[in-house]
Write a protein that holds these residues in place. Sequence first.
Motif, PDB file in Angstrom:
ATOM      1  N   ILE A 185      -4.347  -9.103  91.952  1.00  0.00           N
ATOM      2  CA  ILE A 185      -5.069 -10.263  92.691  1.00  0.00           C
ATOM      3  C   ILE A 185      -5.523 -11.381  92.175  1.00  0.00           C
ATOM      4  O   ILE A 185      -5.183 -12.455  92.321  1.00  0.00           O
ATOM      5  N   GLU A 186      -5.954 -11.242  90.841  1.00  0.00           N
ATOM      6  CA  GLU A 186      -6.778 -12.163  90.296  1.00  0.00           C
ATOM      7  C   GLU A 186      -5.939 -12.666  89.132  1.00  0.00           C
ATOM      8  O   GLU A 186      -6.148 -13.858  88.410  1.00  0.00           O
ATOM      9  N   GLY A 187      -5.031 -11.904  88.660  1.00  0.00           N
ATOM     10  CA  GLY A 187      -4.092 -12.099  87.494  1.00  0.00           C
ATOM     11  C   GLY A 187      -4.353 -11.673  86.142  1.00  0.00           C
ATOM     12  O   GLY A 187      -5.215 -10.756  86.246  1.00  0.00           O
ATOM     13  N   ASN A 188      -3.906 -11.905  85.030  1.00  0.00           N
ATOM     14  CA  ASN A 188      -4.163 -11.365  83.728  1.00  0.00           C
ATOM     15  C   ASN A 188      -5.528 -11.634  83.143  1.00  0.00           C
ATOM     16  O   ASN A 188      -6.192 -12.123  83.977  1.00  0.00           O
ATOM     17  N   ARG A 189      -5.845 -11.004  81.971  1.00  0.00           N
ATOM     18  CA  ARG A 189      -7.093 -11.252  81.333  1.00  0.00           C
ATOM     19  C   ARG A 189      -7.396 -12.632  81.317  1.00  0.00           C
ATOM     20  O   ARG A 189      -8.720 -13.063  81.860  1.00  0.00           O
ATOM     21  N   ARG A 224      -8.410 -13.924  84.917  1.00  0.00           N
ATOM     22  CA  ARG A 224      -9.576 -13.386  85.125  1.00  0.00           C
ATOM     23  C   ARG A 224     -10.892 -13.879  84.809  1.00  0.00           C
ATOM     24  O   ARG A 224     -11.826 -14.000  85.399  1.00  0.00           O
ATOM     25  N   MET A 225     -10.752 -14.103  83.618  1.00  0.00           N
ATOM     26  CA  MET A 225     -11.954 -14.734  82.724  1.00  0.00           C
ATOM     27  C   MET A 225     -12.050 -16.426  83.226  1.00  0.00           C
ATOM     28  O   MET A 225     -13.425 -16.697  83.555  1.00  0.00           O
ATOM     29  N   ARG A 226     -11.163 -16.878  83.548  1.00  0.00           N
ATOM     30  CA  ARG A 226     -10.973 -18.428  83.857  1.00  0.00           C
ATOM     31  C   ARG A 226     -11.931 -18.489  85.272  1.00  0.00           C
ATOM     32  O   ARG A 226     -12.576 -19.061  85.778  1.00  0.00           O
ATOM     33  N   LEU A 227     -11.101 -17.630  86.432  1.00  0.00           N
ATOM     34  CA  LEU A 227     -11.826 -17.236  87.664  1.00  0.00           C
ATOM     35  C   LEU A 227     -13.268 -17.052  87.833  1.00  0.00           C
ATOM     36  O   LEU A 227     -13.869 -17.720  88.509  1.00  0.00           O
ATOM     37  N   ASP A 228     -13.619 -16.184  87.010  1.00  0.00           N
ATOM     38  CA  ASP A 228     -15.396 -15.899  86.988  1.00  0.00           C
ATOM     39  C   ASP A 228     -15.989 -17.128  86.477  1.00  0.00           C
ATOM     40  O   ASP A 228     -16.915 -16.861  86.770  1.00  0.00           O
ATOM     41  N   ARG A 264      -7.133  -6.051  78.629  1.00  0.00           N
ATOM     42  CA  ARG A 264      -5.940  -6.654  78.458  1.00  0.00           C
ATOM     43  C   ARG A 264      -4.785  -5.845  78.627  1.00  0.00           C
ATOM     44  O   ARG A 264      -4.774  -4.488  78.446  1.00  0.00           O
ATOM     45  N   THR A 265      -3.997  -6.086  79.501  1.00  0.00           N
ATOM     46  CA  THR A 265      -2.770  -5.018  79.798  1.00  0.00           C
ATOM     47  C   THR A 265      -1.962  -4.854  78.533  1.00  0.00           C
ATOM     48  O   THR A 265      -1.631  -5.845  78.098  1.00  0.00           O
ATOM     49  N   VAL A 266      -1.455  -3.525  78.495  1.00  0.00           N
ATOM     50  CA  VAL A 266      -0.677  -3.355  77.296  1.00  0.00           C
ATOM     51  C   VAL A 266       0.566  -2.225  77.793  1.00  0.00           C
ATOM     52  O   VAL A 266       0.211  -1.448  78.585  1.00  0.00           O
ATOM     53  N   GLN A 267       1.725  -2.469  77.161  1.00  0.00           N
ATOM     54  CA  GLN A 267       2.800  -1.388  77.218  1.00  0.00           C
ATOM     55  C   GLN A 267       2.891  -0.689  76.051  1.00  0.00           C
ATOM     56  O   GLN A 267       2.705  -1.074  74.983  1.00  0.00           O
TER      57      GLN A 267
END
Length: 479
Positions: free
Chosen positions: A139-143, A146-150, A37-40
């Motif tokens: 390209i694929e989006g957030n976490r 990406r899980m949904r796309l896979d 997951r992306t974090v700041q």
Amino acid sequence: MPNPIPRPRKVIPIAVAPAEGDAGSALYAAHRKIYPRTVQGLFARWRWAMVFLTQLVFYGMPWLEWGQRQSVLFDLAARRFYIFGLVLYPQDLIYLTGLLVVSALSLFLFTAVAGRLWCGYACPQTVYTEIFMWVEQKIEGNRVARMRLDGEAFSAKKLVKKWFKHMVWLGIALWTGFTFVGYFSPIRELGMEFLQTGMSSWEVFWVVFYGLATYGNAGFMREQVCKYMCPYARFQGAMFDRDTLIVSYDTARGEPRGVHAKGSDARAQGLGDCIDCGLCVQVCPTGIDIRDGLQYECIGCGLCIDACDTVMDRMATPRGLVRYATQNSMAARWTPAQVMRRVLRPRVLLYTGVLALLCVGLLASLVVRTPLKVDVVRDRASLARIAEGGQVENVYRLQIMNATEQLQRYRIEASGLPGLSVFPLEPVEVEAAQSRWVAVRLQLPYGSASAGSHAVDIDVYSTTGNARVSEKAAFLVPR
């Protein structure tokens, strides 16, 4: 508190169970893909700062010019290494040895102070994985996306996204391979050869090899390189102690875990500050749970600290549930000042002192280094002979290496026996950063020395500078 030797993390069940009766299922666990997951936060910014810094140096250095040449070039064909104003030859291998020793001691020092700082912030595997994951996210989006796309069935949308992602990955990887080869072949000439399809087979091989290695390691293997292939993960426990700063979870403050309302008194409800949100696991590049204690898979990146601090801010709870701390400080509840005083312990001071001495010695050696090298080789075809005029003559071959960037003239002299003369008499010219073989004749009046071998000194010095080298040789007088 956890044991100072890293222990394996607990097994996380995989999503797809092996088929019943599969003989191999008992021997290994199938790979479980990690979707970080992306974090700041502070440590995320530090990681990206190191990405920019390391890649600016790596990609930009070959394009810098120093005088009329590339600033950093390892010319293996000519056996010369150019590093800004330095010109090094294979005979300067001692400097490479010194550099390797300094790098090893630096690794020991950083690990003793704060664990796997190299792995978390500057390791090429970490840096390129971060770059590739950033491309994947754009390209694929957030976490979740990406899980949904896979998990989706094959479709044109999925094909386009996957294809586009891999094309960008391959572009970055091949440019990385091209830059790597540019350190060994002049990169501007290499670029023209590429445009004209005139690259040599070896140049093409190494561009493709290094590019595919980057593509595979950063795009597919990712955390598996850190967990299973990197030896540093296995022996880091021998370099840690209980006063090493590591990413730590404050068990006394966080347990027992449980959900509670913002601003409520968790202790009155019998709970700790950890709300068991799982964000620290979701942001981890290697997929571990830092709450299980120190594990060899942890690369010390600090992303779980950023995630936890974000949650603590939302819950109006003090930060630091997950933080950089030592095992002794967690057990004794030390203040930050006490922690830093203990970090500067004898082991760290010893590493620092030895490292400083080595760096000073290496730099001093480079500063006073003589930019001239001479090798003396006897002419085996004629060890000694009687020349015209009754002179005893010995012939030698001198390899004179000019380690400067300007044409130099060198004069050759000899000493050690009375009446010894040298030919040629005129200075010898050697082009910039080149070497030249010179035939040198030493002559001695017959009868001025006893028969046998005599030690003589052959001196070569620059007529335009202060470079001077003296080499020993043997002068043979026949019976």
